[in-house]
Design an enzyme around this catalytic site. Structure first.
Site, PDB file in Angstrom:
ATOM      1  N   HIS A  82       0.865  -1.184   0.000  1.00 13.07           N
ATOM      2  CA  HIS A  82       0.000   0.000   0.000  1.00 13.07           C
ATOM      3  C   HIS A  82       0.899   1.230   0.000  1.00 13.07           C
ATOM      4  O   HIS A  82       1.751   1.393   0.865  1.00 13.07           O
ATOM      5  CB  HIS A  82      -0.916   0.022   1.229  1.00 13.07           C
ATOM      6  CG  HIS A  82      -1.851   1.193   1.246  1.00 13.07           C
ATOM      7  ND1 HIS A  82      -3.113   1.148   0.688  1.00 13.07           N
ATOM      8  CD2 HIS A  82      -1.705   2.451   1.740  1.00 13.07           C
ATOM      9  CE1 HIS A  82      -3.700   2.313   0.838  1.00 13.07           C
ATOM     10  NE2 HIS A  82      -2.870   3.130   1.468  1.00 13.07           N
ATOM     11  N   CYS A  83       0.687   2.105  -0.981  1.00 16.59           N
ATOM     12  CA  CYS A  83       1.505   3.315  -1.119  1.00 16.59           C
ATOM     13  C   CYS A  83       0.707   4.508  -0.605  1.00 16.59           C
ATOM     14  O   CYS A  83      -0.345   4.844  -1.153  1.00 16.59           O
ATOM     15  CB  CYS A  83       1.910   3.529  -2.579  1.00 16.59           C
ATOM     16  SG  CYS A  83       2.904   5.017  -2.842  1.00 16.59           S
ATOM     17  N   VAL A  84       1.209   5.159   0.442  1.00 15.12           N
ATOM     18  CA  VAL A  84       0.478   6.280   1.033  1.00 15.12           C
ATOM     19  C   VAL A  84       0.504   7.516   0.128  1.00 15.12           C
ATOM     20  O   VAL A  84      -0.371   8.388   0.236  1.00 15.12           O
ATOM     21  CB  VAL A  84       1.055   6.633   2.421  1.00 15.12           C
ATOM     22  CG1 VAL A  84       0.831   5.497   3.396  1.00 15.12           C
ATOM     23  CG2 VAL A  84       2.539   6.998   2.335  1.00 15.12           C
TER      24      VAL A  84
ATOM     25  N   ASN B 298      -2.328   7.017  -2.048  1.00 12.92           N
ATOM     26  CA  ASN B 298      -3.512   6.650  -1.262  1.00 12.92           C
ATOM     27  C   ASN B 298      -4.231   5.469  -1.896  1.00 12.92           C
ATOM     28  O   ASN B 298      -5.462   5.441  -1.977  1.00 12.92           O
ATOM     29  CB  ASN B 298      -4.462   7.848  -1.137  1.00 12.92           C
ATOM     30  CG  ASN B 298      -5.529   7.643  -0.073  1.00 12.92           C
ATOM     31  OD1 ASN B 298      -5.293   6.954   0.922  1.00 12.92           O
ATOM     32  ND2 ASN B 298      -6.709   8.212  -0.282  1.00 12.92           N
ATOM     33  N   ASN B 299      -3.450   4.493  -2.326  1.00 12.01           N
ATOM     34  CA  ASN B 299      -4.019   3.343  -3.012  1.00 12.01           C
ATOM     35  C   ASN B 299      -3.062   2.166  -2.876  1.00 12.01           C
ATOM     36  O   ASN B 299      -1.872   2.347  -2.600  1.00 12.01           O
ATOM     37  CB  ASN B 299      -4.239   3.678  -4.493  1.00 12.01           C
ATOM     38  CG  ASN B 299      -5.240   2.754  -5.159  1.00 12.01           C
ATOM     39  OD1 ASN B 299      -5.817   1.869  -4.522  1.00 12.01           O
ATOM     40  ND2 ASN B 299      -5.448   2.946  -6.451  1.00 12.01           N
TER      41      ASN B 299
END
Length: 352
Positions: A193-195, A198-199
């Site tokens: 999950h890549c902040v 946001n996905n």
């Protein structure tokens, strides 16, 4: 002289923080322990010194940005990228135009101006890739696509076992899937999950994530190159390399690299600092990108790489040599370009 020392300390701190963020894992020995101290132990110690009402709100905010799906880091990314674009427009472009006017060669003038225009193209390309990554479905699993995704990959009975139910989604987990605690949904071929987008990064948007990283990589190296060219053209057009100077003892000396370095840092500190930041950032993004290229080449994801590290040493070594999902270099990369590309492999490996 003090400004030189401040500059070197600044560069050293940026390098250390970059190394801690990229390699801050317990597997990396001293770096892992340092990262654990700076990002886990030290914040806790500092929070203990604050009044309770401030500590409570600080912990609530920390839990919000680290444990829930939110737009804090996406907003921070947009702010940082926008600030860099504004800095480029207000600092690099005018300086470049002034240097082009100082040059008497028309071809060189055109090259210097075009070099600046390329920065705007890279900015727009990065922004477009970021928008696609934010809105692209990473491969969320629901009742409509579960049947298709369930048969794409075989279960290796090691990292992925058949008929394991997701307690939240109430669906059997397909092989190579994982439930994301941020998105609160299962993701097919979950990578991480890549902040900043946001996905999740999964089987359906990994190609676009690679494009996003490539755009960042190109932008960072271009920024370092643009600032380097500014300083190089300035030194060349002003003929500073052939100038003489008088040292502290009153002796006339020829210019050398140390003198030029001091002159640049004192005269244009922001340009020198920006060059250092872009170069260090470019090196970090390069390492990050090639790590993801390596994962694709060997048929693994970031999630699978972590799960393998949790296996016993003999099982981990056995899995590395007989990975069921490693279909060969060409097919591994084809799977990224076409997420639905899958086939039944004849090789079977059970980690019993």
């Amino acid at each position: 002289m003090y400004l030189i020392y401040i500059f070197l300390i600044y560069v050293a701190v940026v390098i250390l923080l970059t190394a801690l963020l990229l390699l801050g894992n317990s597997q990396f020995g001293y770096l892992g322990r340092m990262a654990d101290y700076f990002f886990n132990v030290l914040p806790g110690n500092l929070l203990s010194l604050l009044p309770n009402f401030i500590k409570t709100r600080a912990l609530m905010f920390y839990n919000y940005i680290t444990s829930t799906r939110n737009r804090f880091f996406t907003a921070m990314y947009l702010i940082i990228i926008s600030c860099l674009a504004i800095q480029f427009h207000l600092e690099v472009v005018p300086f470049t135009i002034a240097l082009s006017k100082a040059s008497k060669n028309p071809a060189e003038q055109t090259y210097i101006v075009n070099r600046s225009l390329f920065g705007y193209i890279l900015f727009m390309f990065n922004l477009a890739c970021w928008i696609v990554c934010v809105w692209k479905d990473p491969g969320f699993i629901d009742s409509k696509n579960h049947g298709q995704l369930y048969i794409y990959n075989e279960f290796d009975n090691c990292l992925y076992k058949k008929d394991v139910m997701c307690q939240t989604c109430k669906l059997p987990k397909p092989a190579r899937s994982k439930h994301c605690s941020f998105c609160n949904r299962c993701v097919y071929r979950m990578d991480h999950h890549c902040v900043y987008i946001n996905n999740c990064v999964g089987g359906m948007n990994l190609f676009y994530f690679h494009l996003f990283i490539i755009s960042l990589l190109a932008g960072a190296w271009y920024g370092a190159y643009a600032y380097f060219c500014l300083l190089r053209d300035y030194l060349r057009l002003t003929n500073l390399w052939w100038h003489k100077y008088t040292d502290s003892h009153g002796v006339i000396q020829s210019t050398n690299w140390v003198v030029l370095f001091k002159h640049v840092v004192f005269t244009y500190p922001r340009i020198a600092f920006s060059l250092a930041v872009f170069f260090i950032f470019a090196m970090g993004i390069t390492l990050f990108y090639f790590y993801h290229v390596y994962l694709v080449a060997v048929g693994k994801t970031t999630n699978e790489s972590f799960k393998i590290s949790q296996l016993s040493p003999d099982k981990a070594e056995k899995y590395k040599t007989r990975n069921l999902y490693n279909r060969g270099l060409l097919l591994n990369f084809l799977e990224i370009y076409n997420p639905y590309f899958a086939f039944r492999t004849r090789r079977r490996f059970k980690c019993d």
